[in-house]
Write a protein that holds these residues in place. Structure first.
Motif, PDB file in Angstrom:
ATOM      1  N   TYR A   1      45.050  42.479  42.232  1.00 15.85           N
ATOM      2  CA  TYR A   1      44.948  43.453  41.140  1.00 15.85           C
ATOM      3  C   TYR A   1      43.506  43.897  40.896  1.00 15.85           C
ATOM      4  CZ  TYR A   1      49.829  42.290  40.205  1.00 15.85           C
ATOM      5  OH  TYR A   1      51.189  42.092  40.311  1.00 15.85           O
ATOM      6  N   THR A   2      42.534  43.081  41.274  1.00 22.53           N
ATOM      7  CA  THR A   2      41.135  43.505  41.112  1.00 22.53           C
ATOM      8  C   THR A   2      40.794  44.652  42.059  1.00 22.53           C
ATOM      9  OG1 THR A   2      40.255  41.902  42.718  1.00 22.53           O
ATOM     10  CG2 THR A   2      40.354  41.195  40.390  1.00 22.53           C
ATOM     11  N   ARG A   3      41.603  44.852  43.070  1.00 16.97           N
ATOM     12  CA  ARG A   3      41.368  45.924  44.042  1.00 16.97           C
ATOM     13  C   ARG A   3      42.040  47.239  43.637  1.00 16.97           C
ATOM     14  NH1 ARG A   3      42.925  41.591  48.287  1.00 16.97           N
ATOM     15  NH2 ARG A   3      40.938  40.539  48.600  1.00 16.97           N
TER      16      ARG A   3
ATOM     17  N   THR B   1      43.092  49.472  35.276  1.00 21.55           N
ATOM     18  CA  THR B   1      43.784  48.226  35.624  1.00 21.55           C
ATOM     19  C   THR B   1      42.901  47.346  36.500  1.00 21.55           C
ATOM     20  OG1 THR B   1      45.937  49.295  35.431  1.00 21.55           O
ATOM     21  CG2 THR B   1      45.866  47.231  36.642  1.00 21.55           C
ATOM     22  N   GLY B   2      42.310  47.932  37.543  1.00 23.61           N
ATOM     23  CA  GLY B   2      41.424  47.166  38.427  1.00 23.61           C
ATOM     24  C   GLY B   2      40.208  46.630  37.698  1.00 23.61           C
TER      25      GLY B   2
ATOM     26  N   ALA C   1      41.314  43.794  35.474  1.00 22.95           N
ATOM     27  CA  ALA C   1      41.639  42.618  36.296  1.00 22.95           C
ATOM     28  C   ALA C   1      40.364  41.891  36.719  1.00 22.95           C
ATOM     29  CB  ALA C   1      42.455  43.045  37.513  1.00 22.95           C
ATOM     30  N   LYS C   2      39.321  42.631  37.009  1.00 21.21           N
ATOM     31  CA  LYS C   2      38.035  42.007  37.383  1.00 21.21           C
ATOM     32  C   LYS C   2      37.477  41.180  36.229  1.00 21.21           C
ATOM     33  CE  LYS C   2      36.865  45.420  40.829  1.00 21.21           C
ATOM     34  NZ  LYS C   2      36.726  46.845  40.874  1.00 21.21           N
ATOM     35  N   GLU C   3      37.645  41.677  35.010  1.00 23.54           N
ATOM     36  CA  GLU C   3      37.177  40.922  33.839  1.00 23.54           C
ATOM     37  C   GLU C   3      37.969  39.617  33.686  1.00 23.54           C
ATOM     38  OE1 GLU C   3      34.908  39.727  30.755  1.00 23.54           O
ATOM     39  OE2 GLU C   3      34.482  41.382  32.116  1.00 23.54           O
ATOM     40  N   VAL C   4      39.272  39.675  33.896  1.00 19.03           N
ATOM     41  CA  VAL C   4      40.092  38.452  33.840  1.00 19.03           C
ATOM     42  C   VAL C   4      39.621  37.467  34.907  1.00 19.03           C
ATOM     43  CG1 VAL C   4      42.412  37.483  34.138  1.00 19.03           C
ATOM     44  CG2 VAL C   4      42.113  39.611  32.853  1.00 19.03           C
ATOM     45  N   ALA C   5      39.409  37.966  36.121  1.00 18.40           N
ATOM     46  CA  ALA C   5      38.978  37.101  37.228  1.00 18.40           C
ATOM     47  C   ALA C   5      37.635  36.439  36.919  1.00 18.40           C
ATOM     48  CB  ALA C   5      38.898  37.910  38.515  1.00 18.40           C
TER      49      ALA C   5
END
Length: 183
Positions: free
Chosen positions: A59-61, A66-67, A70-74
């Protein structure tokens, strides 16, 4: 007199042989128990963490909000998972052995892990709140961009965090406390 002496020696020999076999069986059983008593995260939890990581990485991609979300969650999730895998989850691998009443001195390391988790418990919960906040942002972005699979992922990860707070962390701490009493 010789037959009596022979009978006594025979009985002593059989008794000694039985004791050697018993000691050997006990030693083998103890070695088998040692194999069971590893400080490994249970396979089901390892697999769940791996799947969550892989899905989040995917999902970070994604393009757009959304991407980015997702990067913030990661960014928040990775260091948290490292802590969990270091000292919050490995002692859970002892549960099957402990349920059978198998305890050994090599389990002392689980006491230290539980103490560390107990000490960091509030911090771990604070990290969960930060992760859930980032998941809320991800969920909002995913809804706006019509990505229902990402919304389902955020719900699953929130449930995972809740399970850790309500079940896994307390169980890990209880293992430590139990071992303190037994060892």
């Amino acid at each position: 007199m010789k037959p009596i002496l022979l009978a006594v020696l025979l009985i002593a020999s059989v008794s000694l042989q039985a004791q050697v076999q018993k000691d050997s069986a006990h030693k083998t059983h103890h070695q088998e128990n040692k194999k069971v008593m590893k400080f490994e995260i249970p396979g089901s939890l390892k697999a769940e963490h791996k799947k969550l990581h892989e899905t989040l990485l995917e999902y970070t991609r994604l393009p757009g909000k959304t991407g980015t979300a997702a990067k913030e969650v990661a960014k928040l999730l990775h260091p948290h998972f490292v802590k969990e895998e270091e000292y919050a989850l490995p002692q859970l691998g002892l549960l099957p052995a402990l349920a059978k009443g198998q305890v050994s001195a090599d389990m002392k390391e689980a006491v230290a892990m539980g103490d560390k988790l107990k000490q960091d418990f509030d911090q771990m919960l604070s990290e969960h709140r930060q992760i859930v906040g980032a998941l809320d942002n991800l969920q909002k972005a995913a809804r706006e961009e019509r990505r229902p699979e990402v919304v389902r992922f955020t719900e699953a990860l929130k449930l995972h965090a809740q399970t850790e707070e309500e079940v896994l962390y307390p169980a890990a701490i209880l293992i430590s406390e139990y071992l303190k009493l037994i060892l």
